[in-house]
Scaffold this active site. Structure first.
Site, PDB file in Angstrom:
ATOM      1  N   CYS A  41       4.410  29.736  42.455  1.00 52.52           N
ATOM      2  CA  CYS A  41       3.899  29.635  41.637  1.00 52.52           C
ATOM      3  C   CYS A  41       2.674  28.822  41.929  1.00 52.52           C
ATOM      4  CB  CYS A  41       4.316  29.861  40.047  1.00 52.52           C
ATOM      5  SG  CYS A  41       5.945  28.697  40.418  1.00 52.52           S
ATOM      6  N   GLU A  84       6.944  31.334  31.455  1.00 50.34           N
ATOM      7  CA  GLU A  84       6.195  31.129  32.523  1.00 50.34           C
ATOM      8  C   GLU A  84       5.939  31.727  33.527  1.00 50.34           C
ATOM      9  OE1 GLU A  84       6.690  27.851  32.525  1.00 50.34           O
ATOM     10  OE2 GLU A  84       7.762  27.581  31.216  1.00 50.34           O
TER      11      GLU A  84
HETATM   12  P1  NAD Z   1       5.146  40.149  37.861  1.00 52.90           P
HETATM   13  O1  NAD Z   1       4.206  39.532  36.343  1.00 52.90           O
HETATM   14  O2  NAD Z   1       4.654  41.265  38.247  1.00 52.90           O
HETATM   15  O3  NAD Z   1       6.839  41.016  36.907  1.00 52.90           O
HETATM   16  C1  NAD Z   1       7.810  39.615  36.554  1.00 52.90           C
HETATM   17  C2  NAD Z   1       8.923  40.482  36.037  1.00 52.90           C
HETATM   18  O4  NAD Z   1       8.058  41.101  34.946  1.00 52.90           O
HETATM   19  C3  NAD Z   1       9.376  41.851  37.297  1.00 52.90           C
HETATM   20  O5  NAD Z   1      10.543  41.541  36.672  1.00 52.90           O
HETATM   21  C4  NAD Z   1       8.636  42.987  36.427  1.00 52.90           C
HETATM   22  O6  NAD Z   1       9.467  44.071  36.429  1.00 52.90           O
HETATM   23  C5  NAD Z   1       8.389  42.627  35.359  1.00 52.90           C
HETATM   24  N1  NAD Z   1       7.546  43.552  34.344  1.00 52.90           N
HETATM   25  C6  NAD Z   1       6.536  43.971  34.459  1.00 52.90           C
HETATM   26  N2  NAD Z   1       5.690  44.296  33.851  1.00 52.90           N
HETATM   27  C7  NAD Z   1       6.808  44.608  32.457  1.00 52.90           C
HETATM   28  C8  NAD Z   1       6.660  44.539  31.140  1.00 52.90           C
HETATM   29  N3  NAD Z   1       5.402  45.543  30.941  1.00 52.90           N
HETATM   30  N4  NAD Z   1       7.704  44.717  30.642  1.00 52.90           N
HETATM   31  C9  NAD Z   1       7.986  43.810  30.766  1.00 52.90           C
HETATM   32  N5  NAD Z   1       8.588  43.503  32.354  1.00 52.90           N
HETATM   33  C10 NAD Z   1       7.953  43.877  33.000  1.00 52.90           C
HETATM   34  O7  NAD Z   1       5.384  38.680  38.392  1.00 52.90           O
HETATM   35  P2  NAD Z   1       5.403  39.199  39.852  1.00 52.90           P
HETATM   36  O8  NAD Z   1       4.602  39.768  40.606  1.00 52.90           O
HETATM   37  O9  NAD Z   1       7.045  39.022  39.964  1.00 52.90           O
HETATM   38  O10 NAD Z   1       5.801  37.245  40.505  1.00 52.90           O
HETATM   39  C11 NAD Z   1       4.847  37.018  41.172  1.00 52.90           C
HETATM   40  C12 NAD Z   1       3.767  36.026  39.894  1.00 52.90           C
HETATM   41  O11 NAD Z   1       4.959  34.840  38.954  1.00 52.90           O
HETATM   42  C13 NAD Z   1       3.128  34.990  40.008  1.00 52.90           C
HETATM   43  O12 NAD Z   1       2.147  35.270  38.949  1.00 52.90           O
HETATM   44  C14 NAD Z   1       3.685  33.479  39.852  1.00 52.90           C
HETATM   45  O13 NAD Z   1       2.481  32.714  40.113  1.00 52.90           O
HETATM   46  C15 NAD Z   1       4.546  33.821  38.579  1.00 52.90           C
HETATM   47  N6  NAD Z   1       5.519  32.893  38.870  1.00 52.90           N
HETATM   48  C16 NAD Z   1       5.967  32.087  38.079  1.00 52.90           C
HETATM   49  C17 NAD Z   1       5.952  30.883  37.788  1.00 52.90           C
HETATM   50  C18 NAD Z   1       6.320  29.685  37.314  1.00 52.90           C
HETATM   51  O14 NAD Z   1       7.310  28.656  36.997  1.00 52.90           O
HETATM   52  N7  NAD Z   1       5.374  29.431  36.488  1.00 52.90           N
HETATM   53  C19 NAD Z   1       7.847  30.663  38.317  1.00 52.90           C
HETATM   54  C20 NAD Z   1       7.781  32.080  39.916  1.00 52.90           C
HETATM   55  C21 NAD Z   1       6.700  32.736  40.016  1.00 52.90           C
END
Ligand code: NAD
Length: 517
Positions: free
Chosen positions: A321, A287
């Site tokens: 999001c 997501e």
């Molecule tokens: P992010 O992608 O920076 O990080 C999300 C998670 O992924 C964190 O736990 C991070 O440590 C991990 N991560 C980062 N790089 C990685 C890698 N290479 N391999 C594995 N894991 C890795 O996102 P964020 O800043 O934590 O969250 C904000 C984003 O999340 C926004 O884009 C928002 O729209 C989205 N979001 C989507 C929903 C949905 O339901 N669609 C809900 C909440 C947030």
């Protein structure tokens, strides 16, 4: 097993003095305990790493929230292997035993809800109401998924075949890697973890580095409520190193990710590469981001539309999001909309969210602050800055609620996810053009229309291409059970969290046919 009907956890009424006092007490308790050093847990054992990392209150950066283990890629591999070792026994547990742990966790979380919400206020800068809603959603996920799991364990309908006894059973997959974001660091973390575990999988949970403390509180609660520790491994460290090792491991059977588009796409690619010795196709639930719009028609309740835009654009500083980052407004009501919008945005009180009166807090960290300010600079050139546009006072990452009008539909601030308190307002000639603009990004998560025209409602229902579409209602605030949640296109795999099919992504169906007679 007879289950009570699922009901959403009610939100706290903070206008009541007794609730105010209870929450203030929880804030004081949590504040006193901040700074704790958290272990990781692998295979049921506490793990201490050579290096640690800290996080700080984004609203008062001198306040340390906690210290965490900075685990390496090798630690990540050990965690996947430990989860793999714990899988057979957990998978064989009768469903009723598994679900009871999650129902019990929901009860305990309900009892302690203000403590969890208070941690959200300090760790990620949520206002009282936003924190309370996050915790309520977490309680809902526990109850809802445990209830669904009970149903999944019942006999599934198959067409009778003469001379055979046939069954279709849902069985767990194996080791799941759960990677939540920081913006709903309790609800989403709880939802993804509980769904994977209750269906009989074992988990390696890696929280976002901005929000490990609240995830740690949840893991401790699950252990307290009887979850065998090796079943849930809790690892902290950088996503790019530790997260990557988890995703890439050959024993990882599925990945449940919520986060940004770019990380999601990277994980999608990595998950598709089979590792030596890997004997399955990894499953991915992803997501991702959004660029969500509220479309405001000529015929509508304009005051209600303005309120919805303010709530959706600036609630939790726009860091949802589902946040409304674009108001698409019919030319006939455009000027009036802006006139009514401005005083409401300017009246939003900003400051540290531990004070109940502050509706708007900080963004989550320095990089979010810088990114938001960069987008505001881009927006100044692409449109007309109406209000906000800079930092706000406070020893934290405060960015003013910002409105930029006259934004062209293809401008960068109209296309790219900002994830901060910035609203672009776009003028359209008519409703049909409004729908075209609403669909002109690569995302497709949430959206809303304000109209009293029934034909327009019908048209929008068909054409507004998002996973969660609302009519005459704000575009944030999906409820578990009532609004199954997930997006189209670059917003992800449309997993519909909090919906009746969600758990199917964490199981595989086995058909058993026995010759009889
Ligand atoms: P992010 O992608 O920076 O990080 C999300 C998670 O992924 C964190 O736990 C991070 O440590 C991990 N991560 C980062 N790089 C990685 C890698 N290479 N391999 C594995 N894991 C890795 O996102 P964020 O800043 O934590 O969250 C904000 C984003 O999340 C926004 O884009 C928002 O729209 C989205 N979001 C989507 C929903 C949905 O339901 N669609 C809900 C909440 C947030």
């Amino acid at each position: 097993m007879q289950l009570p009907a699922f009901r959403n956890e009610p939100l706290t009424d903070f206008s009541k003095p007794e609730q105010q006092q209870a929450f203030a007490k929880a804030l004081a308790t949590i504040e006193q305990g901040l700074g704790r050093t958290w272990p990781s847990w692998i295979g049921g054992e506490e793990v201490v790493a050579k290096e640690t990392f800290d996080n700080h209150d984004p609203g008062e950066v001198s306040r340390r929230i906690g210290r965490y283990q900075k685990l390496t890629a090798d630690d990540g591999k050990r965690a996947v292997e430990a989860a793999h070792a714990a899988f057979p026994a957990w998978a064989e547990r009768p469903m009723a035993q598994r679900t009871e742990i999650f129902f019990a966790t929901a009860r305990k979380l309900r009892e302690r809800k203000h403590l969890f919400s208070a941690m959200l206020v300090f760790e990620v800068g949520k206002s009282w109401a936003e924190a309370d809603a996050d915790t309520a959603e977490a309680i809902d996920f526990l109850d809802y998924y445990a209830g669904l799991a009970v149903r999944l364990a019942q006999p599934q309908p198959v067409t009778p075949v003469p001379g055979e006894r046939n069954q279709m059973l849902y069985i767990p997959l194996g080791v799941g890697v759960v990677i939540p974001p920081w913006n709903f660091p309790l609800a989403i973390c709880v939802g993804m973890t509980a769904a994977a575990l209750v269906t009989g999988n074992t988990v390696v949970l890696k929280p976002a580095s901005q929000s490990p403390a609240i995830a740690g509180m949840f893991v401790e609660l699950l252990y307290e409520c009887g979850l065998p520790r090796p079943v849930l491994n809790f690892v902290t460290g950088p996503g790019s190193v530790l997260g990557a090792a988890l995703v890439q491991h050959k024993l990882t059977r599925f990945i449940s990710f919520t986060g940004s588009r770019d990380t999601g796409l990277w994980i999608f690619e990595q998950a598709s590469k089979t590792q030596p010795g890997q004997i399955w196709l990894k499953r991915l639930v992803a997501e991702m981001g959004g660029k969500d719009s509220i479309l405001i028609d000529q015929e509508c309740n304009l005051d209600a539309a303005v309120d919805a835009v303010v709530a959706s654009a600036f609630g939790y500083q726009g860091q949802k999001c589902s946040a409304c980052s674009r108001a698409i407004v019919h030319q006939q009501v455009y000027d009036e909309f802006l006139k009514r919008l401005l005083p409401k945005v300017q009246a939003l009180k900003q400051g540290h969210p531990k004070d109940r009166g502050n509706a708007i807090g900080p963004v989550v960290d320095a990089s979010s602050k810088n990114k938001t300010l960069e987008y505001i600079d881009i927006g100044r050139k692409e449109g007309r800055l109406l209000t906000g546009g800079g930092v706000a006072p406070g020893n934290g990452y405060y960015v003013q609620p910002t409105v930029i009008a006259d934004v062209p539909p293809k401008a960068r601030i109209s296309q790219e996810e900002i994830f901060g308190p910035v609203l672009a307002v776009i003028k359209v000639q008519d409703f049909a053009q409004g729908l075209e603009v609403a669909n002109n990004t690569e995302y497709g998560l949430t959206g809303s229309v304000y109209t009293t025209n029934d034909q327009h409602k019908e048209l929008a229902k068909q054409r507004f291409h998002v996973g969660n579409f609302y009519i005459n209602r704000k575009c944030t605030g999906a409820l578990v059970g009532g609004h199954p949640f997930g997006g189209f296109n670059m917003s992800g795999t449309d997993s519909k969290a909090g919906g009746p099919d969600y758990l199917l992504q964490f199981v595989q169906a086995k058909t058993v046919s026995e010759k009889v007679g």
